[in-house]
Design an enzyme around this catalytic site. Structure first.
Site, PDB file in Angstrom:
ATOM      1  N   ASN A 167       0.836  -1.198   0.000  1.00 12.02           N
ATOM      2  CA  ASN A 167       0.000   0.000   0.000  1.00 12.02           C
ATOM      3  C   ASN A 167       0.871   1.248   0.000  1.00 12.02           C
ATOM      4  OD1 ASN A 167      -0.406   1.933   2.510  1.00 12.02           O
ATOM      5  ND2 ASN A 167       0.203  -0.057   3.346  1.00 12.02           N
ATOM      6  N   ALA A 168       0.374   2.265  -0.692  1.00  5.00           N
ATOM      7  CA  ALA A 168       1.025   3.584  -0.677  1.00  5.00           C
ATOM      8  C   ALA A 168      -0.083   4.622  -0.548  1.00  5.00           C
ATOM      9  CB  ALA A 168       1.837   3.802  -1.946  1.00  5.00           C
ATOM     10  N   ASN A 173       3.740   7.482  14.857  1.00  4.81           N
ATOM     11  CA  ASN A 173       4.210   6.842  13.622  1.00  4.81           C
ATOM     12  C   ASN A 173       5.455   7.562  13.113  1.00  4.81           C
ATOM     13  OD1 ASN A 173       4.655   5.727  11.144  1.00  4.81           O
ATOM     14  ND2 ASN A 173       2.684   6.317  10.268  1.00  4.81           N
ATOM     15  N   CYS A 176       7.113   8.342   9.042  1.00  7.21           N
ATOM     16  CA  CYS A 176       6.842   9.515   8.192  1.00  7.21           C
ATOM     17  C   CYS A 176       8.150  10.171   7.753  1.00  7.21           C
ATOM     18  CB  CYS A 176       6.038  10.559   8.963  1.00  7.21           C
ATOM     19  SG  CYS A 176       4.496   9.962   9.654  1.00  7.21           S
ATOM     20  N   LYS A 179       6.125   3.755  17.261  1.00 10.33           N
ATOM     21  CA  LYS A 179       5.956   2.697  16.258  1.00 10.33           C
ATOM     22  C   LYS A 179       7.186   2.654  15.360  1.00 10.33           C
ATOM     23  CE  LYS A 179       2.693   0.587  13.111  1.00 10.33           C
ATOM     24  NZ  LYS A 179       1.313   0.594  12.597  1.00 10.33           N
ATOM     25  N   THR A 182       5.296  -1.420   8.003  1.00 11.13           N
ATOM     26  CA  THR A 182       5.466  -2.159   6.750  1.00 11.13           C
ATOM     27  C   THR A 182       6.899  -2.121   6.231  1.00 11.13           C
ATOM     28  OG1 THR A 182       4.814  -0.182   5.536  1.00 11.13           O
ATOM     29  CG2 THR A 182       3.085  -1.787   6.007  1.00 11.13           C
ATOM     30  N   GLY A 189       2.514  -7.554  12.372  1.00  7.81           N
ATOM     31  CA  GLY A 189       3.160  -7.869  11.098  1.00  7.81           C
ATOM     32  C   GLY A 189       2.739  -9.243  10.638  1.00  7.81           C
TER      33      GLY A 189
END
Length: 300
Positions: A68-69, A125, A128, A163, A191, A241
């Site tokens: 995914n993007a 997160n 980034c 994360k 990911t 995961g």
């Protein structure tokens, strides 16, 4: 039988939650899943302003998983606080808000806003890209990991989970950096960067060219990284995961994870989370285990 776990003073009724970005903020999945049965709901990433995300196509199926993007598309903190938090407060589950940003200031703005909201933990997160440092992800440089952890921790009213990105040479270095910065817990893995090419169209399967690989294909890597991190730091760890069922979740728990998060599996089986809760309970009954804590880190 006790399935409750404690992470940084927050008590979860069981160790099962879903992974950020695969469940929205629970609204859509509440048609399939009784959210009261989950240890926590982890929201999609929330930024200080709305993000449109990447151009389409943004998802491609791969053998044993998906790429995914999405680009962390989200409505921003204002809409999130007004719409999603009141919805989640209707349920007896913990609320973990995933926070994303393009600069340290972005993260701090969201964290400060959330300090006034009735949420239980913040998941930061750090995959980034850091716009001020030439686009390298915060999570790929141990100095940046420690700095962003320290900055967020200084402004956070709730416990923070960092994360971690698996796209690094040594996950233990990143885990130690988060610990040095004052993190209350760690979640991993995010990911793995991958690529798929459509041979008939002779072009990239996702418009961004690369994307994040998730699903069963990455589980052995994730279990290994969780085990390494558990043995490198003293922080509680949320493992994720490629988890699709109770057996997968138990691998992470036996490796030392205090809790687990289910991601990609939600897309093809919206009941994956509650089935995993039931499966862990059945396993404990079968093996005569009274307390889930007996299983955490049982494999040395």
């Amino acid at each position: 039988m006790n399935m409750s776990v404690n992470i940084a003073g927050v008590e979860f009724k069981n160790p099962v939650m879903e992974a950020s970005g695969t469940f929205g903020s629970g609204m859509e999945y509440s048609e399939f899943v009784d959210l009261n049965r989950l240890g926590a709901v982890v929201t999609k990433g929330v930024a200080n302003v709305p993000w449109p995300g990447n151009p389409t196509p943004r998802i491609a199926e791969t053998y044993g998983g998906m790429i995914n993007a999405i680009g962390l598309q989200n409505p921003g903190i204002d809409v999130f606080a007004k719409r999603d938090i009141p919805f989640l407060k209707k349920y007896d589950t913990k609320i973990i808000v995933n926070v994303c940003g393009r600069s340290t200031e972005d993260y701090i703005e969201v964290v400060e806003r959330l300090g006034e909201e009735p949420v239980d933990m913040l998941e930061i997160n750090i995959s980034c890209p850091n716009v001020k440092e030439g686009g390298i992800a915060f999570g790929q440089d141990p100095k940046a990991v420690e700095a962003i952890t320290k900055a967020v921790k200084a402004h956070a009213k709730q416990p923070i989970i960092m994360k971690l990105s698996p796209n690094v040479t040594d996950i233990t270095v990143m885990a130690k950096a988060a610990e040095a910065g004052g993190a209350d817990a760690i979640s991993l893995i995010n990911t793995i960067t991958g690529m798929k090419i459509d041979v008939e169209r002779r072009t990239f399967a996702v418009a961004n060219k690369t994307g994040g690989l998730s699903g069963p294909a990455i589980k052995p890597v994730a279990v290994r990284m969780v085990y390494q991190a558990v043995n490198a730091v003293k922080l509680p760890i949320i493992g994720m995961g490629g988890i699709a069922n109770a057996a997968d979740a138990l691998e992470f728990i036996l490796a030392g994870a205090t809790a687990v998060a289910i991601g990609t599996a939600n897309f093809h089986n919206p009941y994956a989370t509650v089935e995993t809760v039931d499966g862990i309970r059945a396993y404990m009954e079968r093996h005569g285990i009274d307390d889930i804590k007996e299983l955490i880190g049982a494999v040395k």
